[in-house]
Design a protein around this motif. Sequence first.
Motif, PDB file in Angstrom:
ATOM      1  N   LEU A 142       0.753  -1.062  -0.172  1.00 17.32           N
ATOM      2  CA  LEU A 142      -0.030   0.100  -0.190  1.00 17.32           C
ATOM      3  C   LEU A 142       0.852   1.435   0.142  1.00 17.32           C
ATOM      4  N   GLY A 143       1.906   1.320  -0.655  1.00 17.43           N
ATOM      5  CA  GLY A 143       2.801   2.355  -1.081  1.00 17.43           C
ATOM      6  C   GLY A 143       3.899   2.694   0.131  1.00 17.43           C
ATOM      7  N   GLU A 144       4.094   1.884   1.159  1.00 17.53           N
ATOM      8  CA  GLU A 144       5.055   1.808   2.074  1.00 17.53           C
ATOM      9  C   GLU A 144       6.372   1.533   1.676  1.00 17.53           C
ATOM     10  N   LEU A 145       6.367   0.523   0.608  1.00 21.94           N
ATOM     11  CA  LEU A 145       7.802   0.229   0.056  1.00 21.94           C
ATOM     12  C   LEU A 145       7.724   0.948  -1.561  1.00 21.94           C
ATOM     13  N   VAL A 146       8.585   1.748  -1.879  1.00 16.07           N
ATOM     14  CA  VAL A 146       8.604   2.665  -3.008  1.00 16.07           C
ATOM     15  C   VAL A 146       9.751   2.152  -3.750  1.00 16.07           C
ATOM     16  N   TRP A 147       9.537   2.532  -4.934  1.00 14.42           N
ATOM     17  CA  TRP A 147      10.551   2.297  -6.021  1.00 14.42           C
ATOM     18  C   TRP A 147      11.594   3.306  -5.932  1.00 14.42           C
ATOM     19  N   ASN A 148      13.048   2.923  -5.837  1.00 14.19           N
ATOM     20  CA  ASN A 148      14.386   3.648  -5.395  1.00 14.19           C
ATOM     21  C   ASN A 148      15.384   3.610  -6.542  1.00 14.19           C
ATOM     22  N   PHE A 149      15.051   2.673  -7.509  1.00 11.53           N
ATOM     23  CA  PHE A 149      16.177   2.560  -8.115  1.00 11.53           C
ATOM     24  C   PHE A 149      16.693   3.472  -9.264  1.00 11.53           C
ATOM     25  N   LYS A 150      18.097   3.849  -8.949  1.00 11.88           N
ATOM     26  CA  LYS A 150      18.761   4.681  -9.847  1.00 11.88           C
ATOM     27  C   LYS A 150      19.877   4.028 -10.397  1.00 11.88           C
ATOM     28  N   PRO A 151      20.336   3.670 -11.829  1.00 11.69           N
ATOM     29  CA  PRO A 151      21.193   2.759 -12.498  1.00 11.69           C
ATOM     30  C   PRO A 151      22.522   2.990 -11.773  1.00 11.69           C
ATOM     31  N   ILE A 152      22.903   4.294 -12.067  1.00 13.22           N
ATOM     32  CA  ILE A 152      24.489   4.514 -11.561  1.00 13.22           C
ATOM     33  C   ILE A 152      24.657   4.219 -10.276  1.00 13.22           C
ATOM     34  N   PRO A 153      24.116   4.833  -9.468  1.00 13.26           N
ATOM     35  CA  PRO A 153      24.201   4.756  -8.009  1.00 13.26           C
ATOM     36  C   PRO A 153      24.229   3.299  -7.368  1.00 13.26           C
ATOM     37  N   PHE A 154      23.133   2.607  -7.990  1.00 10.88           N
ATOM     38  CA  PHE A 154      22.979   1.287  -7.761  1.00 10.88           C
ATOM     39  C   PHE A 154      24.071   0.257  -8.274  1.00 10.88           C
ATOM     40  N   ALA A 155      24.728   0.589  -9.486  1.00 11.60           N
ATOM     41  CA  ALA A 155      25.553  -0.105  -9.912  1.00 11.60           C
ATOM     42  C   ALA A 155      27.048   0.004  -8.941  1.00 11.60           C
ATOM     43  N   ILE A 156      27.243   1.266  -8.436  1.00  9.66           N
ATOM     44  CA  ILE A 156      28.331   1.297  -7.596  1.00  9.66           C
ATOM     45  C   ILE A 156      28.207   0.815  -6.387  1.00  9.66           C
ATOM     46  N   LEU A 157      26.842   0.873  -5.918  1.00  5.92           N
ATOM     47  CA  LEU A 157      26.446   0.156  -4.648  1.00  5.92           C
ATOM     48  C   LEU A 157      26.677  -1.557  -4.985  1.00  5.92           C
ATOM     49  N   PHE A 158      26.373  -2.089  -6.010  1.00  4.85           N
ATOM     50  CA  PHE A 158      26.366  -3.318  -6.302  1.00  4.85           C
ATOM     51  C   PHE A 158      27.981  -3.699  -6.216  1.00  4.85           C
ATOM     52  N   VAL A 159      28.907  -2.996  -6.659  1.00  7.91           N
ATOM     53  CA  VAL A 159      30.390  -3.220  -6.697  1.00  7.91           C
ATOM     54  C   VAL A 159      30.657  -3.303  -5.174  1.00  7.91           C
ATOM     55  N   ILE A 160      30.450  -2.247  -4.560  1.00 11.23           N
ATOM     56  CA  ILE A 160      31.076  -1.874  -3.257  1.00 11.23           C
ATOM     57  C   ILE A 160      30.391  -3.172  -2.029  1.00 11.23           C
ATOM     58  N   ALA A 161      29.013  -3.387  -2.353  1.00 10.32           N
ATOM     59  CA  ALA A 161      28.568  -4.450  -1.371  1.00 10.32           C
ATOM     60  C   ALA A 161      28.896  -5.592  -1.792  1.00 10.32           C
ATOM     61  N   THR A 162      29.000  -6.190  -2.918  1.00 10.80           N
ATOM     62  CA  THR A 162      29.517  -7.469  -3.268  1.00 10.80           C
ATOM     63  C   THR A 162      30.773  -7.771  -2.804  1.00 10.80           C
ATOM     64  N   LEU A 163      31.795  -6.597  -2.891  1.00  9.43           N
ATOM     65  CA  LEU A 163      33.241  -6.846  -2.704  1.00  9.43           C
ATOM     66  C   LEU A 163      33.255  -6.811  -0.973  1.00  9.43           C
ATOM     67  N   LEU A 164      32.567  -5.985  -0.265  1.00  4.16           N
ATOM     68  CA  LEU A 164      32.954  -5.571   0.944  1.00  4.16           C
ATOM     69  C   LEU A 164      31.891  -6.276   1.916  1.00  4.16           C
ATOM     70  N   ILE A 165      30.626  -6.194   1.872  1.00  9.55           N
ATOM     71  CA  ILE A 165      29.914  -6.831   2.579  1.00  9.55           C
ATOM     72  C   ILE A 165      30.178  -8.239   3.014  1.00  9.55           C
ATOM     73  N   PRO A 166      30.460  -9.016   1.979  1.00  8.40           N
ATOM     74  CA  PRO A 166      31.164 -10.541   2.789  1.00  8.40           C
ATOM     75  C   PRO A 166      32.086 -10.318   3.862  1.00  8.40           C
ATOM     76  N   PHE A 167      33.032  -9.275   3.829  1.00  9.47           N
ATOM     77  CA  PHE A 167      33.889  -9.167   5.058  1.00  9.47           C
ATOM     78  C   PHE A 167      33.289  -9.122   6.151  1.00  9.47           C
ATOM     79  N   GLN A 168      32.277  -8.012   6.034  1.00 10.80           N
ATOM     80  CA  GLN A 168      31.784  -7.710   7.341  1.00 10.80           C
ATOM     81  C   GLN A 168      30.809  -9.023   7.767  1.00 10.80           C
TER      82      GLN A 168
END
Length: 314
Positions: free
Chosen positions: A129-155
Motif C-alpha cells: 500500500l505504498g510503504e515500499l517505494v521504487w528507489n532504483f537509480k542505475p548508476i548509484p545502484f551499480a556502484i552500490l552493487f560493486v561495493i556491497a558485493t566486494l565488502l559486505i562479505p567481509f563484514q
Amino acid sequence: MFIEQGIKKSNEFWKYILGSILIIIASTLGQLPLGVVVAFKSFKSGKTLSNTNDAINLLDSNLSLFLIMLSFVFGFFGLVLVVKYFHKQNLLDITTSRNKVDWKRVFFSFNLWAIFIVVSTFATYYFSLGELVWNFKPIPFAILFVIATLLIPFQTSVEEYVFRGYLMQGFANLAKNKWFPLVMTSLIFGSMHILNPEVDKMGYIVLVYYIGTGLFLGILTLMDEGMELSLGFHAANNLITALLVTSDWTALRTNSIFKDTSKPGGLMEIFIPVLVIYPILLFIFSKKYQWKNWKEKLTGKIVEENNIITESHV
C-alpha cells in the motif's frame, strides 16, 4: 568435532579476551578513514554532529558504505593474525570440522535465504500500500552493487568468525560444554547491535531479533559441525537486503532498489523470524544434512583427559 578444535591447554580463556581486544583494535584502525572523512565534511559544512546518524547522513550513501565496511576488512586480517600467531591455529580450524570448507553448503544456505528475501520483498512491494517505494537509480545502484558485493562479505564473515568460530571455541575452553558457548555468543552478538538506529527507533525489544538470530546461527554451527551454513545465511541476509531495501532508520542506508517509508515498531517483524522462519529453516537444513543427536550437540559436556577430547552428554 568443530567446537573441540580450539580446546587446547595452550589456549587459556585469557588469550581469547586479549585476542578479541586485538581484533577490535585492528577494526578500529579501519575506522580511521571514516572518522577523517566525517570530520572533514563536518568542518567544511559547519554542521555539529550529535550522533552516529548525523555522521552517516553527512556522506553519500555509497561512500558511507565503503568506509564503514573498510573497518571489517581490517578486522578480518586482524582475526587471521590473532588465530595464526596467538593461538597457533589456521583459519580452517575455526571454520569447520571438515578437511576443507564445504562451499556447496555455503552457497546452498546463501541461495535459500536470498530467494526468500527476494520473494518476500517483491511480495511486500506488491501488497505494501505504498510503504515500499521504487528507489532504483542505475548508476548509484551499480556502484552500490560493486561495493556491497566486494565488502559486505567481509563484514558478515568477520562477525561469523568472531562469534560462531573464535568465541564459540573460546567459551568452550572456559566452560567445557556446548550450551554455554551457544548462549554467550548469542547474547554478545545481540548486544553488539545495541547502538544500531533500529534500537533507538523500536526500543530494546528489537534485541530479541538480534539475539534470536545469533542463537539460530549458533545452532547451525553446532549441529552442522562448521560455519558454512551460517556464513552463507549471514552473507545473503546483509548483501541481498542492502541491494533490495533501504530506509531512513536502519544502520545501512543504501542506493537500493526499494525504500521502506513505513514507521518502525512492528513486533511481527521481530518475532516472526525468530519464532517461525528460523525454526522452518532449521527443519530444512536438518533434513538435507540429516542432523541427529540435537541434545548432545547443543548441550553436551566436553571432557579433556590426558590431552584427548571426549564428550559426555547431559
